[in-house]
Design a protein around this motif. Sequence first.
Motif, PDB file in Angstrom:
ATOM      1  N   ILE A   1      -2.205  -1.290  -3.704  1.00 49.66           N
ATOM      2  CA  ILE A   1      -3.235  -0.429  -3.131  1.00 49.66           C
ATOM      3  C   ILE A   1      -2.718   1.001  -3.136  1.00 49.66           C
ATOM      4  O   ILE A   1      -1.760   1.344  -2.433  1.00 49.66           O
TER       5      ILE A   1
ATOM      6  N   ALA B   1       0.854  -1.180   0.000  1.00 56.18           N
ATOM      7  CA  ALA B   1       0.000   0.000   0.000  1.00 56.18           C
ATOM      8  C   ALA B   1       0.891   1.230   0.000  1.00 56.18           C
ATOM      9  O   ALA B   1       2.012   1.201   0.522  1.00 56.18           O
TER      10      ALA B   1
ATOM     11  N   LEU C   1      -6.594   2.417   6.210  1.00 55.66           N
ATOM     12  CA  LEU C   1      -7.237   1.723   5.095  1.00 55.66           C
ATOM     13  C   LEU C   1      -8.649   1.262   5.425  1.00 55.66           C
ATOM     14  O   LEU C   1      -9.516   1.241   4.542  1.00 55.66           O
TER      15      LEU C   1
END
Length: 220
Positions: free
Chosen positions: A80, A47, A60
Amino acid sequence: MPDSRPFPAADVLHPVPMPDGSTHAGTVFLAAAVDHPRISVGAYTYASAHQPPEDWAAHLAPYLYDFSPERLVIGKFCQIADGVTFITASANHRYDGISSFPFAVFGGGPAEGRPSMPGPGPDTEIGNDVWIGQGARILPGAHLGDGVIVGAGAVVAGQIPPYSVVAGNSARVLRRRFEPQQIEALLRVAWWDWPIDRILVHEALIVGGDVAGLVAASGG
């Protein structure tokens, strides 16, 4: 001079090196960054955030609490982007009656079993090798298949078939990335379950478009 850096181990927190020898604080292998009883993340899923949070789990999935009944399950090798939010089922209110107001949250008695609280909701599940673009919102109970690509700003709900490209609000499937028989073959190959050394040997096939070649390399 060729770059001879080894591929980082799956448990490295900050896997992206910078020219000055430091690491990029805004990119993490999520399994190393998240310690949450209701979140499961596969190896090498990363991410990114322009402003790195102190708590990646809360960043998140801000509505997923330690005591939440639902889970967020993310596969291997997912990507992500900044601003992605997983809106899990604990964010829900009851909306099947006259008022959606969550009286139990504010008191007036114990919260457990109160009629103003919704029942347990579904898990949210993300497959392997899923790319979720900047600012996307993944809604409670969404199931994204392997190889899905989510456009920036999309709002995604429901079942998304493997190797689909989705975009918009509400997100819709724009196209499938491969023919149905190719998708079946890719799901059988499941390259994300190979050892990382084997993945790197076949990197060109994995990121290329030669499905038959990857199948052949897999021994299938």
